[in-house]
Design a protein around this motif. Structure first.
Motif, PDB file in Angstrom:
ATOM      1  N   UNK A 180       0.846  -1.199   0.000  1.00  0.00           N
ATOM      2  CA  UNK A 180       0.000   0.000   0.000  1.00  0.00           C
ATOM      3  C   UNK A 180       0.881   1.248   0.000  1.00  0.00           C
ATOM      4  N   UNK A 181       0.353   2.338  -0.569  1.00  0.00           N
ATOM      5  CA  UNK A 181       1.101   3.602  -0.546  1.00  0.00           C
ATOM      6  C   UNK A 181       0.984   4.283   0.805  1.00  0.00           C
ATOM      7  N   UNK A 182      -0.131   4.038   1.496  1.00  0.00           N
ATOM      8  CA  UNK A 182      -0.311   4.660   2.801  1.00  0.00           C
ATOM      9  C   UNK A 182      -1.523   4.103   3.501  1.00  0.00           C
ATOM     10  N   UNK A 183      -1.557   4.269   4.837  1.00  0.00           N
ATOM     11  CA  UNK A 183      -2.698   3.819   5.631  1.00  0.00           C
ATOM     12  C   UNK A 183      -2.882   4.789   6.798  1.00  0.00           C
ATOM     13  N   UNK A 184      -4.152   5.014   7.135  1.00  0.00           N
ATOM     14  CA  UNK A 184      -4.485   5.871   8.268  1.00  0.00           C
ATOM     15  C   UNK A 184      -5.557   5.158   9.076  1.00  0.00           C
ATOM     16  N   UNK A 185      -5.355   5.035  10.389  1.00  0.00           N
ATOM     17  CA  UNK A 185      -6.313   4.344  11.268  1.00  0.00           C
ATOM     18  C   UNK A 185      -6.680   5.275  12.407  1.00  0.00           C
ATOM     19  N   UNK A 186      -7.994   5.437  12.632  1.00  0.00           N
ATOM     20  CA  UNK A 186      -8.463   6.236  13.765  1.00  0.00           C
ATOM     21  C   UNK A 186      -9.294   5.355  14.687  1.00  0.00           C
ATOM     22  N   UNK A 187      -8.946   5.354  15.976  1.00  0.00           N
ATOM     23  CA  UNK A 187      -9.654   4.578  16.981  1.00  0.00           C
ATOM     24  C   UNK A 187     -10.295   5.559  17.951  1.00  0.00           C
ATOM     25  N   UNK A 188     -11.616   5.458  18.174  1.00  0.00           N
ATOM     26  CA  UNK A 188     -12.339   6.418  19.019  1.00  0.00           C
ATOM     27  C   UNK A 188     -13.227   5.694  20.020  1.00  0.00           C
ATOM     28  N   UNK A 189     -13.257   6.207  21.243  1.00  0.00           N
ATOM     29  CA  UNK A 189     -14.112   5.624  22.280  1.00  0.00           C
ATOM     30  C   UNK A 189     -13.388   5.596  23.613  1.00  0.00           C
ATOM     31  N   UNK A 190     -13.879   4.785  24.542  1.00  0.00           N
ATOM     32  CA  UNK A 190     -13.256   4.658  25.863  1.00  0.00           C
ATOM     33  C   UNK A 190     -12.081   3.681  25.750  1.00  0.00           C
ATOM     34  N   UNK A 191     -10.961   4.193  25.258  1.00  0.00           N
ATOM     35  CA  UNK A 191      -9.783   3.361  25.004  1.00  0.00           C
ATOM     36  C   UNK A 191      -9.156   2.922  26.327  1.00  0.00           C
ATOM     37  N   UNK A 242     -16.851  -4.149  26.880  1.00  0.00           N
ATOM     38  CA  UNK A 242     -17.615  -4.073  28.133  1.00  0.00           C
ATOM     39  C   UNK A 242     -17.854  -2.639  28.585  1.00  0.00           C
ATOM     40  N   UNK A 243     -16.957  -1.726  28.191  1.00  0.00           N
ATOM     41  CA  UNK A 243     -17.088  -0.332  28.622  1.00  0.00           C
ATOM     42  C   UNK A 243     -17.781   0.536  27.579  1.00  0.00           C
ATOM     43  N   UNK A 244     -18.223  -0.057  26.466  1.00  0.00           N
ATOM     44  CA  UNK A 244     -18.926   0.709  25.436  1.00  0.00           C
ATOM     45  C   UNK A 244     -18.414   0.392  24.034  1.00  0.00           C
ATOM     46  N   UNK A 245     -18.848   1.199  23.089  1.00  0.00           N
ATOM     47  CA  UNK A 245     -18.493   0.973  21.679  1.00  0.00           C
ATOM     48  C   UNK A 245     -17.216   1.735  21.338  1.00  0.00           C
ATOM     49  N   UNK A 246     -16.302   1.050  20.666  1.00  0.00           N
ATOM     50  CA  UNK A 246     -15.073   1.684  20.160  1.00  0.00           C
ATOM     51  C   UNK A 246     -15.137   1.654  18.638  1.00  0.00           C
ATOM     52  N   UNK A 247     -15.075   2.817  18.010  1.00  0.00           N
ATOM     53  CA  UNK A 247     -15.145   2.906  16.549  1.00  0.00           C
ATOM     54  C   UNK A 247     -13.756   2.815  15.923  1.00  0.00           C
TER      55      UNK A 247
END
Length: 245
Positions: free
Chosen positions: A145-156, A191-196
């Motif tokens: 791949x030329x590039x990748x971007x990952x975003x993780x959101x929630x109660x990490x 268990x602590x909620x949804x992580x997107x």
């Protein structure tokens, strides 16, 4: 604009085709609702089969469903028994003839949906989110791949306050319409909620015209840029301004 709009819908009609191909006429609303039911049913039914994309095509009496997956053996089953069973189930929902085609995604590391689902399942399995994301980023870049971007959101990590973290490697030009960018959003239910989990993968650039019909070779590596943009700016005389002091 490029930061707010879904990268796939932004490129429809330019370098990417639609996932539903049919002419509705007076039955447009009915067909749209039926498509939604089929997709929701297949997402639940094939949750463990690493499904990347579901393409629905319609004629007057036939619905053709193409399932893109990295694990076709799980869907086909022994001697094709599971496919026949799935076909009968879909015919009950639609009350029409259904044809199922299965397409194998040969390089799942370059498919945003599969990568995002893999990260989400690891987070649900109590694996540290940083480790899961970094492993996914490394395997995607190794795959070409030329590039990748990952975003993780929630109660990490089970924190009281939700937050977002982003991991980047390579280039992901969202404003460049010729850039072949794949995008996916998957939710991890902890268990602590949804992580997107959001994933953007740049697979190169598409030059010239591509068929607007769904291209099932969507995980093929495109021509690499090799710093062409930077070289072009240098050739046109762009220079970093010198400090006169």
């Amino acid at each position: 604009m490029g930061q707010k709009v879904n990268p796939i819908s932004n490129r429809l009609g330019v370098i990417r085709g639609w996932d539903s191909n049919w002419y509705g006429g007076k039955k447009y609303g009915d067909n749209l609702l039926e498509d939604s039911k089929l997709r929701k049913y297949l997402e639940v039914r094939l949750a463990k089969s690493s499904v990347s994309r579901i393409v629905i095509e319609r004629t007057l009496k036939l619905i053709t469903i193409t399932i893109c997956t990295s694990r076709p053996g799980l869907i086909i089953g022994k001697g094709g028994q599971d496919v026949d069973k799935l076909k009968k189930e879909l015919m009950k929902i639609t009350e029409k003839d259904v044809q199922i085609n299965i397409y194998e995604v040969k390089r799942p590391e370059l498919d945003a949906q599969i990568v995002a689902a893999n990260i989400a399942r690891q987070i649900e399995g109590k694996i540290a989110y940083r480790r899961a994301v970094k492993m996914a980023v490394a395997s995607t870049m190794r795959a070409g791949a030329e590039g990748i971007k990952v975003q993780v959101s929630g109660r990490l990590n089970g924190a009281e306050m939700a937050r977002s973290e982003m991991f980047k490697e390579g280039r992901t030009p969202l404003h460049t319409l010729r850039a072949d960018i794949d995008y996916a959003l998957v939710e991890a239910h902890t268990k602590v909620g949804v992580v997107g989990v959001k994933v953007w993968i740049c697979r190169g650039e598409v030059y010239g015209k591509r068929e607007l019909a769904p291209s099932f070779a969507n995980n093929e590596k495109g021509p690499r840029n090799n710093g062409g943009e930077r070289r072009e700016r240098r050739d046109r005389g762009f220079r970093k301004p010198k400090n006169n002091r």
